[in-house]
Design a protein around this motif. Structure first.
Motif, short mmCIF file in Angstrom:
data_model
loop_
_atom_site.label_atom_id
_atom_site.label_comp_id
_atom_site.label_asym_id
_atom_site.label_seq_id
_atom_site.Cartn_x
_atom_site.Cartn_y
_atom_site.Cartn_z
N ASN A 163 0.82 -1.21 0.00
CA ASN A 163 0.00 0.00 0.00
C ASN A 163 0.85 1.25 0.00
O ASN A 163 1.97 1.26 0.51
CB ASN A 163 -0.91 0.02 1.23
CG ASN A 163 -1.94 -1.08 1.20
OD1 ASN A 163 -2.89 -1.04 0.45
ND2 ASN A 163 -1.74 -2.11 2.04
N ASP A 164 0.29 2.32 -0.56
CA ASP A 164 0.88 3.64 -0.43
C ASP A 164 0.31 4.32 0.81
O ASP A 164 -0.63 3.84 1.44
CB ASP A 164 0.60 4.48 -1.68
CG ASP A 164 1.50 4.08 -2.84
OD1 ASP A 164 2.64 3.65 -2.59
OD2 ASP A 164 1.06 4.21 -4.00
N GLY A 165 0.87 5.50 1.12
CA GLY A 165 0.40 6.26 2.28
C GLY A 165 1.10 5.81 3.55
O GLY A 165 1.77 4.77 3.60
N GLY A 166 0.95 6.60 4.60
CA GLY A 166 1.57 6.26 5.87
C GLY A 166 3.03 6.66 5.93
O GLY A 166 3.49 7.56 5.22
N ALA A 167 3.78 5.96 6.78
CA ALA A 167 5.18 6.30 7.01
C ALA A 167 6.01 6.00 5.76
O ALA A 167 5.60 5.27 4.87
CB ALA A 167 5.72 5.51 8.20
N GLU A 168 7.22 6.60 5.74
CA GLU A 168 8.13 6.35 4.62
C GLU A 168 8.49 4.88 4.55
O GLU A 168 8.59 4.19 5.56
CB GLU A 168 9.40 7.19 4.78
CG GLU A 168 9.19 8.67 4.55
CD GLU A 168 10.51 9.43 4.56
OE1 GLU A 168 11.57 8.76 4.59
OE2 GLU A 168 10.47 10.66 4.52
N GLY A 169 8.67 4.40 3.35
CA GLY A 169 9.02 3.00 3.16
C GLY A 169 8.96 2.64 1.70
O GLY A 169 9.15 3.49 0.82
N TRP A 170 8.69 1.37 1.43
CA TRP A 170 8.70 0.86 0.07
C TRP A 170 7.36 0.21 -0.26
O TRP A 170 6.70 -0.36 0.60
CB TRP A 170 9.82 -0.17 -0.10
CG TRP A 170 11.18 0.42 0.17
CD1 TRP A 170 11.83 0.42 1.36
CD2 TRP A 170 12.01 1.12 -0.75
NE1 TRP A 170 13.04 1.07 1.25
CE2 TRP A 170 13.16 1.51 -0.05
CE3 TRP A 170 11.90 1.44 -2.10
CZ2 TRP A 170 14.20 2.20 -0.65
CZ3 TRP A 170 12.93 2.14 -2.71
CH2 TRP A 170 14.07 2.52 -1.98
N THR A 171 7.01 0.30 -1.54
CA THR A 171 5.79 -0.34 -2.03
C THR A 171 6.17 -1.31 -3.15
O THR A 171 6.85 -0.92 -4.10
CB THR A 171 4.80 0.69 -2.58
OG1 THR A 171 4.38 1.55 -1.52
CG2 THR A 171 3.57 0.02 -3.17
N VAL A 172 5.75 -2.56 -3.00
CA VAL A 172 5.93 -3.55 -4.06
C VAL A 172 4.92 -3.25 -5.15
O VAL A 172 3.71 -3.30 -4.92
CB VAL A 172 5.75 -4.98 -3.54
CG1 VAL A 172 5.71 -5.97 -4.70
CG2 VAL A 172 6.88 -5.34 -2.58
N THR A 173 5.40 -2.91 -6.32
CA THR A 173 4.49 -2.64 -7.44
C THR A 173 4.17 -3.89 -8.24
O THR A 173 3.11 -3.99 -8.86
CB THR A 173 5.08 -1.57 -8.37
OG1 THR A 173 6.35 -2.02 -8.84
CG2 THR A 173 5.22 -0.24 -7.64
N GLU A 174 5.08 -4.87 -8.22
CA GLU A 174 4.82 -6.11 -8.95
C GLU A 174 5.69 -7.23 -8.37
O GLU A 174 6.90 -7.07 -8.23
CB GLU A 174 5.10 -5.94 -10.44
CG GLU A 174 4.68 -7.13 -11.28
CD GLU A 174 4.82 -6.86 -12.77
OE1 GLU A 174 4.46 -7.76 -13.56
OE2 GLU A 174 5.30 -5.76 -13.13
N LEU A 175 5.03 -8.31 -8.01
CA LEU A 175 5.73 -9.53 -7.60
C LEU A 175 5.05 -10.67 -8.36
O LEU A 175 3.99 -11.15 -7.97
CB LEU A 175 5.60 -9.74 -6.09
CG LEU A 175 6.12 -11.08 -5.55
CD1 LEU A 175 7.59 -11.30 -5.91
CD2 LEU A 175 5.93 -11.17 -4.05
N GLU A 176 5.68 -11.05 -9.47
CA GLU A 176 5.09 -12.07 -10.33
C GLU A 176 5.91 -13.35 -10.25
O GLU A 176 7.12 -13.33 -10.46
CB GLU A 176 5.03 -11.59 -11.78
CG GLU A 176 4.45 -12.65 -12.72
CD GLU A 176 4.42 -12.19 -14.17
OE1 GLU A 176 4.98 -12.90 -15.03
OE2 GLU A 176 3.84 -11.12 -14.43
N MET A 177 5.22 -14.43 -9.93
CA MET A 177 5.85 -15.76 -9.92
C MET A 177 5.16 -16.58 -11.00
O MET A 177 4.01 -17.00 -10.85
CB MET A 177 5.71 -16.40 -8.55
CG MET A 177 6.54 -15.67 -7.47
SD MET A 177 6.01 -16.04 -5.79
CE MET A 177 4.51 -15.07 -5.69
#
Length: 647
Positions: free
Chosen positions: A114-128
């Motif tokens: 998710n976006d929003g909240g504290a600073e960090g990272w967002t996984v935009t795509e995890l394809e297996m």
């Protein structure tokens, strides 16, 4: 150059459809979404060739638990292959293994999806892709991971401000002509005609003291109080300055922005940027100001006693004595009023044209209006969502549906051309339609695929939603053979699966008695659908419907009638009484009496032309959803009952 050494995987059940894809991606509108289905090099091929849900499905990682995600996956060919639902009966993995995988993806989504909240990272795509089965376990042979820094989301709107906005005790408006009947003056007159008190209304207009009995003030800062609702009906270029004044002097809680040209038109971005800057300043100052629009048609609020939709009341008649259990929320004002004009029996409790959603959004209104127990149906038309706002709508829909209420939803912009049209119309960014439809269906909404389907399901929800929806067993009658065939042909379709019930001995005896009484026993056998022939009169129709309703094996009832027969009173009120719907013995009046006692849903079909429009209106004013073809009636019944049974 180098060498990559990897384990050689023994693949169980190798062949077409044995490879699966599981992917987590961040959707701008709906947050983390899991897509699963047929994988490997066959993914695109199967996607093009298969019906919806067979190749791949999408589901909300935020809304659904792992077991619910598995339930969504079970519709796919990939699951059938893994579960051994093939000729070989060879099960490749157990459901527990799939649940474990889906739980892992859901955990990643919760932490990094998710976006929003504290600073960090967002996984935009995890394809297996592909996953294969090996010794009873799922093994990923390839994968792709993309991520970025977590983005900020817009500040939440103060939803509490919708209470005074939709039920105002004071009202201000700018843009009212003192001479002609311009848009602002139509809005003022509509609000007054709906019952708003003149003494609590103010017009911002210099060099005037009064218009239509309403006090005028020279400027916004001269308003004698902070009004609950302020309506802006001037050009787009004036809107940013007016909003800045409203913020500076704290003179409004809710604002309706009528003008277009602030986002949907090239060059309007400057006006929209200033507008949003003024709203941001209001939030920073902890002011309650919220805005609806721009490019909106206005709001009708029955509890608030006001009507700002700038359509003359003789062109859109909203009578207070009609059915009023619907909240209508639409980005397109034209779509909203055109649907309402077709539902002469309905005056919505609320009708909100949200336009560009520069501030308030459809989810905001759903969350607030969920507090009103009189709203039983939410009718929503959307062209696009702000970032993460689709997920907010899905969460709100789920809460509303859990309370036993309905949400009927239509999403525009399903094709590339449609997306382009919505961007030009309301400055909204149309998103991935399949994801939108899937997530909202999973939340409990009825997602319509056409304008007609939307209106048909809305009819049933508003008029019959309070009946008992227990199953799929249909009893139907018609006085025309072709309709009986058409009803049978329409029992199953994409999203519904009805059954023709088999009448028990008691029902067969009762129906036979009705045929004998109507002198039809030599022409008609008892069957379902019951073909009464054109020789059946109004009373025979009523007796058959009563028999249907009394049968414990019947869940749904359809009364289909071709009204041209001389044996029935089907014409308008100007016809002689024996031929008119005003006759006490007409089918309209008979079924109206029946429905006062009935707990089961009944719908009507009248498959004939304009002469029978009064009959259709009379049925719906009596609370009976009425369709102009029997197959449309069956389709709408099917879609609606399936949504009820999924809960």
């Amino acid at each position: 150059r180098g060498v990559l050494v990897v384990e050689m995987v023994q693949i169980d059940g190798e062949g077409v459809g044995s490879e699966a894809i599981f992917a987590l991606r961040h959707n701008r509108e709906f947050g983390p979404v899991i897509t699963m289905g047929v994988g490997g090099v066959d993914t695109e091929l199967f996607g093009e060739a298969c019906k919806k849900g067979l190749s791949v499905v999408s589901a909300s990682a935020a809304l659904l638990e792992p077991e619910e995600l598995l339930a969504a996956f079970k519709s796919t060919l990939a699951y059938r292959r893994l579960a051994g639902q093939t000729r070989t009966k060879q099960r490749l993995v157990e459901d527990a293994e799939l649940v474990k995988l889906l739980a892992g993806l859901k955990a990643i989504a919760a932490e990094l999806g998710n976006d929003g909240g504290a600073e960090g990272w967002t996984v935009t795509e995890l394809e297996m892709n592909p996953f294969v089965a090996s010794r009873g376990r799922l093994v990923a042979l390839d994968g792709l991971l993309k991520f970025r820094k977590r983005a900020c989301l817009p500040l939440p709107r103060p939803i509490g401000s919708l209470e005074p906005m939709l039920k105002p005790s004071s009202l201000g408006i700018i843009g009212v002509s003192g001479k002609g009947m311009n848009m602002g003056r139509i809005i003022l007159n509509n609000a007054l005609a709906a019952g708003f008190e003149r003494s609590r209304a103010y017009i911002v207009r210099p060099n005037a003291t009064e218009i239509d009995g309403v006090r005028c003030v020279p400027s916004i800062k001269d308003l004698p109080e902070r009004v609950d609702l302020f309506i802006v009906a001037v050009g787009a270029e004036q809107v940013p300055g007016l909003m800045e004044e409203l913020v500076e002097h704290d003179k409004a809680i809710g604002v309706i922005l009528i003008p277009g040209g602030m986002g949907e038109k090239e060059g309007g971005e400057v006006h929209e940027a200033r507008l949003k800057s003024a709203l941001l300043k209001a939030r920073e100052l902890n002011r309650p100001l919220v805005a609806n629009g721009g490019n909106c048609l206005g709001i009708y609020s029955k509890p608030g006693r006001y009507h700002t939709i700038f359509i003359p009341t003789n062109k859109l008649v909203l009578r207070p004595d009609r059915h009023s259990n619907v909240a209508y929320l639409s980005q397109s004002g034209a779509f909203m009023i055109s649907r309402l004009s077709k539902l002469s029996w309905l005056t919505p409790r609320y009708a909100v044209s949200t336009g560009n959603q520069a501030d308030l959004t459809i989810p905001d209104f759903v969350k607030y209006l969920a507090r009103d127990p009189e709203v039983k149906t939410f009718a929503i038309y959307s062209e696009g969502f702000k970032d993460a706002d689709g997920l907010e709508l899905a969460k709100a829909v789920r809460e509303v549906v859990a309370q036993g209420r309905d949400v009927v939803f239509y999403k525009a912009g399903r094709t590339a051309e449609g997306m382009s049209a919505t961007s030009g119309h309301t400055a909204s960014l149309a998103g991935d339609y399949d994801v939108c439809a899937a997530v909202l269906e999973q939340a409990g909404a009825i997602v319509a695929r056409s304008f007609d389907e939307y209106l048909d399901v809305l009819r049933i929800s508003a008029l019959m939603g309070n009946k008992e929806w227990k199953g799929r067993r249909l009893a139907a009658l018609s006085n025309a053979g072709y309709e009986s065939v058409g009803i049978s042909d329409a029992l199953r379709g994409e999203g519904w699966d009805l059954r023709l019930t088999k009448f028990g001995a008691a029902s067969r005896e009762r129906l036979q008695a009705a045929l004998v009484k109507g002198k039809l026993d030599s022409l008609v056998d008892v069957r379902n659908p019951l073909d009464l022939t054109p020789m059946a009169d109004d009373e025979t129709h009523e007796e058959a419907i009563r028999a249907f309703l009394a049968d414990e094996e019947v869940d749904l009832v359809l009364c289909a009638t071709v009204p041209l027969t001389a044996r029935m009173a089907t014409l308008g009120e100007d016809a002689p009484e024996e031929q008119s719907i005003r006759s006490p013995g007409s089918l309209v009046n008979r079924l109206a009496r029946v429905m006062k006692e009935a707990s089961k849903p009944v719908v009507v079909s009248i498959d004939s032309g304009y002469l029978y429009d009064p009959m259709a209106r009379a049925f719906e004013e009596a609370g009976l959803p009425t369709f102009r073809s029997a197959d449309a009636a069956v389709r709408a019944l099917g879609l609606y009952v399936e949504s009820k049974l999924r809960r």
